[in-house]
Write an enzyme that holds these catalytic residues in place. Structure first.
Site, PDB file in Angstrom:
ATOM      1  N   GLY A  26       7.068 -30.265   9.324  1.00  9.74           N
ATOM      2  CA  GLY A  26       8.149 -31.138   9.759  1.00  9.74           C
ATOM      3  C   GLY A  26       9.332 -30.328  10.221  1.00  9.74           C
ATOM      4  O   GLY A  26       9.179 -29.260  10.829  1.00  9.74           O
ATOM      5  N   ASP A  83      10.002 -33.657  -1.397  1.00 10.25           N
ATOM      6  CA  ASP A  83      10.004 -33.440  -2.845  1.00 10.25           C
ATOM      7  C   ASP A  83       8.974 -34.292  -3.578  1.00 10.25           C
ATOM      8  O   ASP A  83       8.270 -33.794  -4.460  1.00 10.25           O
ATOM      9  CB  ASP A  83      11.396 -33.756  -3.425  1.00 10.25           C
ATOM     10  CG  ASP A  83      12.457 -32.781  -2.961  1.00 10.25           C
ATOM     11  OD1 ASP A  83      12.135 -31.585  -2.783  1.00 10.25           O
ATOM     12  OD2 ASP A  83      13.615 -33.211  -2.775  1.00 10.25           O
ATOM     13  N   HIS A  84       8.906 -35.586  -3.223  1.00 12.10           N
ATOM     14  CA  HIS A  84       8.044 -36.481  -3.989  1.00 12.10           C
ATOM     15  C   HIS A  84       6.556 -36.254  -3.723  1.00 12.10           C
ATOM     16  O   HIS A  84       5.707 -36.728  -4.472  1.00 12.10           O
ATOM     17  CB  HIS A  84       8.403 -37.949  -3.713  1.00 12.10           C
ATOM     18  CG  HIS A  84       8.195 -38.377  -2.298  1.00 12.10           C
ATOM     19  ND1 HIS A  84       9.066 -38.067  -1.280  1.00 12.10           N
ATOM     20  CD2 HIS A  84       7.209 -39.115  -1.729  1.00 12.10           C
ATOM     21  CE1 HIS A  84       8.635 -38.587  -0.148  1.00 12.10           C
ATOM     22  NE2 HIS A  84       7.516 -39.230  -0.393  1.00 12.10           N
ATOM     23  N   HIS A 108      13.607 -25.576  -1.777  1.00  8.64           N
ATOM     24  CA  HIS A 108      14.446 -26.460  -2.590  1.00  8.64           C
ATOM     25  C   HIS A 108      13.951 -26.341  -4.024  1.00  8.64           C
ATOM     26  O   HIS A 108      12.743 -26.281  -4.275  1.00  8.64           O
ATOM     27  CB  HIS A 108      14.323 -27.896  -2.079  1.00  8.64           C
ATOM     28  CG  HIS A 108      15.200 -28.895  -2.767  1.00  8.64           C
ATOM     29  ND1 HIS A 108      16.398 -28.570  -3.376  1.00  8.64           N
ATOM     30  CD2 HIS A 108      15.048 -30.240  -2.955  1.00  8.64           C
ATOM     31  CE1 HIS A 108      16.947 -29.656  -3.882  1.00  8.64           C
ATOM     32  NE2 HIS A 108      16.146 -30.680  -3.644  1.00  8.64           N
ATOM     33  N   GLY A 134      15.997 -27.910  10.373  1.00  8.76           N
ATOM     34  CA  GLY A 134      14.982 -27.050  10.959  1.00  8.76           C
ATOM     35  C   GLY A 134      15.178 -26.745  12.432  1.00  8.76           C
ATOM     36  O   GLY A 134      14.962 -25.612  12.871  1.00  8.76           O
ATOM     37  N   GLU A 227      36.869 -46.742  14.674  1.00  4.62           N
ATOM     38  CA  GLU A 227      37.839 -46.094  13.792  1.00  4.62           C
ATOM     39  C   GLU A 227      37.235 -45.574  12.490  1.00  4.62           C
ATOM     40  O   GLU A 227      37.719 -44.589  11.939  1.00  4.62           O
ATOM     41  CB  GLU A 227      38.987 -47.065  13.468  1.00  4.62           C
ATOM     42  CG  GLU A 227      39.804 -47.467  14.679  1.00  4.62           C
ATOM     43  CD  GLU A 227      40.411 -46.276  15.416  1.00  4.62           C
ATOM     44  OE1 GLU A 227      40.728 -45.254  14.756  1.00  4.62           O
ATOM     45  OE2 GLU A 227      40.560 -46.361  16.646  1.00  4.62           O
ATOM     46  N   GLU A 231      34.526 -41.953  14.953  1.00  5.78           N
ATOM     47  CA  GLU A 231      35.449 -40.816  14.954  1.00  5.78           C
ATOM     48  C   GLU A 231      35.245 -39.871  13.772  1.00  5.78           C
ATOM     49  O   GLU A 231      35.881 -38.818  13.698  1.00  5.78           O
ATOM     50  CB  GLU A 231      36.897 -41.314  15.013  1.00  5.78           C
ATOM     51  CG  GLU A 231      37.226 -41.995  16.334  1.00  5.78           C
ATOM     52  CD  GLU A 231      38.713 -42.241  16.533  1.00  5.78           C
ATOM     53  OE1 GLU A 231      39.522 -41.618  15.822  1.00  5.78           O
ATOM     54  OE2 GLU A 231      39.043 -43.060  17.405  1.00  5.78           O
ATOM     55  N   SER A 252      47.267 -35.347  14.454  1.00  2.92           N
ATOM     56  CA  SER A 252      48.696 -35.644  14.578  1.00  2.92           C
ATOM     57  C   SER A 252      49.394 -35.529  13.220  1.00  2.92           C
ATOM     58  O   SER A 252      48.760 -35.609  12.165  1.00  2.92           O
ATOM     59  CB  SER A 252      48.893 -37.070  15.113  1.00  2.92           C
ATOM     60  OG  SER A 252      48.501 -38.020  14.129  1.00  2.92           O
TER      61      SER A 252
END
Length: 337
Positions: A26, A83-84, A108, A134, A227, A231, A252
């Site tokens: 993957g 993981d599983h 991991h 990756g 918003e 952003e 700002s």
């Protein structure tokens, strides 16, 4: 002080004459396999006969075998499936081929640290964990650079587990950027906490709460989306490039003042107390047990939550607004083939 290793600390020659088996193809799997192959390492890919990734790996010129045969042929086994899935892969196809002198590797620490995989005591167990998706690991390698990574040793039977892990890191290109030494425990627990409290759980809930607050107050969903979600990338990119100080330098004065005076009202003592609870659940293994049990029993809660989140107003509005943005690299929407 953490220890950081660079190119002079790694000898890829330690992998000469050895076969590295990559299990999974993957996001991380393809990058590890291709980078190592291009660094001169003999690589085989372990995948089930039914895997759709077999054709991709073969098209890239890689040797693909079923998991058991790849494990038998490998001196070093790197597990890069989710993981599983790792415990079943390990028990069914890898365990019997982990003979003395071989090395088991991870990107991991989850499965080993929380006890879902218990390697035999007579092999080296180590980790190389690139700190990037990756595709970025591969892109940086092709460009002659590398992404930072973590290295950890869980078992050092040979006395050279760290050196071999750094050789793997050299093949990945990560020693060009730097590889930081850690432990399976530290990597697993901090990774889970970051995902849950900040990067995914924390951020998504903050976005949802902001969006809902504006919409419930009568503002247009489109305005709320721009918003409170759109952003976010602008701000995160600034933080990514130069830290929070650079972000605050770039915005700002009005925004900076609001940051200092209103932010602590949201992330307050109650929030921090909940973060501490989340960390304790990770440290005790409760989260890991909950997640593995969810997978063992059919993932019903997980899939229901996924579907519910995909059908929220913010996602519906976002899909329409993103269609107005041809400059976005990622065109595919979640759940669309």
């Amino acid at each position: 002080m953490v220890k950081t290793y660079y190119e002079q600390d790694g000898n890829i020659g330690l992998l000469k004459g050895k076969t590295v088996g990559i299990f999974g193809y993957g996001s991380q799997g393809h990058a590890h396999a291709l980078n190592l192959r291009d660094s001169g390492v003999n690589v085989v890919i372990g995948l089930p006969e039914t895997s759709k990734s077999r054709a991709k790996a073969e098209a890239a010129g890689l040797r693909v075998m079923n998991n058991a045969d790849a494990a038998k042929a490998s001196d070093v086994m790197m597990i890069l499936v989710p993981d599983h899935i790792q415990p079943d892969l390990y028990e069914k196809d890898l365990k019997q081929h982990l003979t003395p002198g071989k090395t088991l590797m991870f990107a991991h620490g989850f499965a080993v640290h929380f006890g879902f995989i218990k390697p035999p005591a007579d092999i080296d167990v180590s980790m190389i964990a690139p700190k990037a998706p990756g595709h970025r690991v591969r892109e940086m390698f092709v460009d002659g650079m590398g992404v930072p990574a973590l290295v950890a040793v869980h078992q050092n039977v040979s006395g050279k587990a760290l050196e071999q892990a750094l050789a793997y890191g050299a093949g990945m290109g990560s020693l060009k950027a730097g590889i930081i030494e850690t432990s399976f425990k530290e990597e697993a627990e901090t990774d889970l906490f970051g995902e849950q409290a900040v990067l995914c759980g924390g951020l998504c809930e903050l976005i949802n709460a902001g969006f809902d607050t504006l919409v419930n107050a009568g503002y247009a969903p489109e305005m709320a989306y721009f918003e409170c979600l759109h952003e976010v990338k602008l701000i995160v990119d600034l933080i990514y490039e130069g830290g929070m100080g650079y972000m605050r330098y770039s915005i700002s004065d009005t925004a900076e003042y609001g940051d200092y005076t209103r932010g602590p009202r949201l992330i307050n003592d109650q929030t921090r107390a909940e973060m501490k609870k989340i960390l304790e659940e990770i440290q005790t293994g409760k989260f890991a047990r909950d997640w593995m049990e969810e997978n063992r029993t059919g993932r019903h809660k997980f899939l229901a939550m996924r579907e519910a989140q995909q059908n929220t107003l913010i996602e519906t509005v976002g899909g329409k607004l993103r269609a107005m943005m041809p400059f976005l690299k990622k065109k595919k929407e979640a759940g669309v083939a």
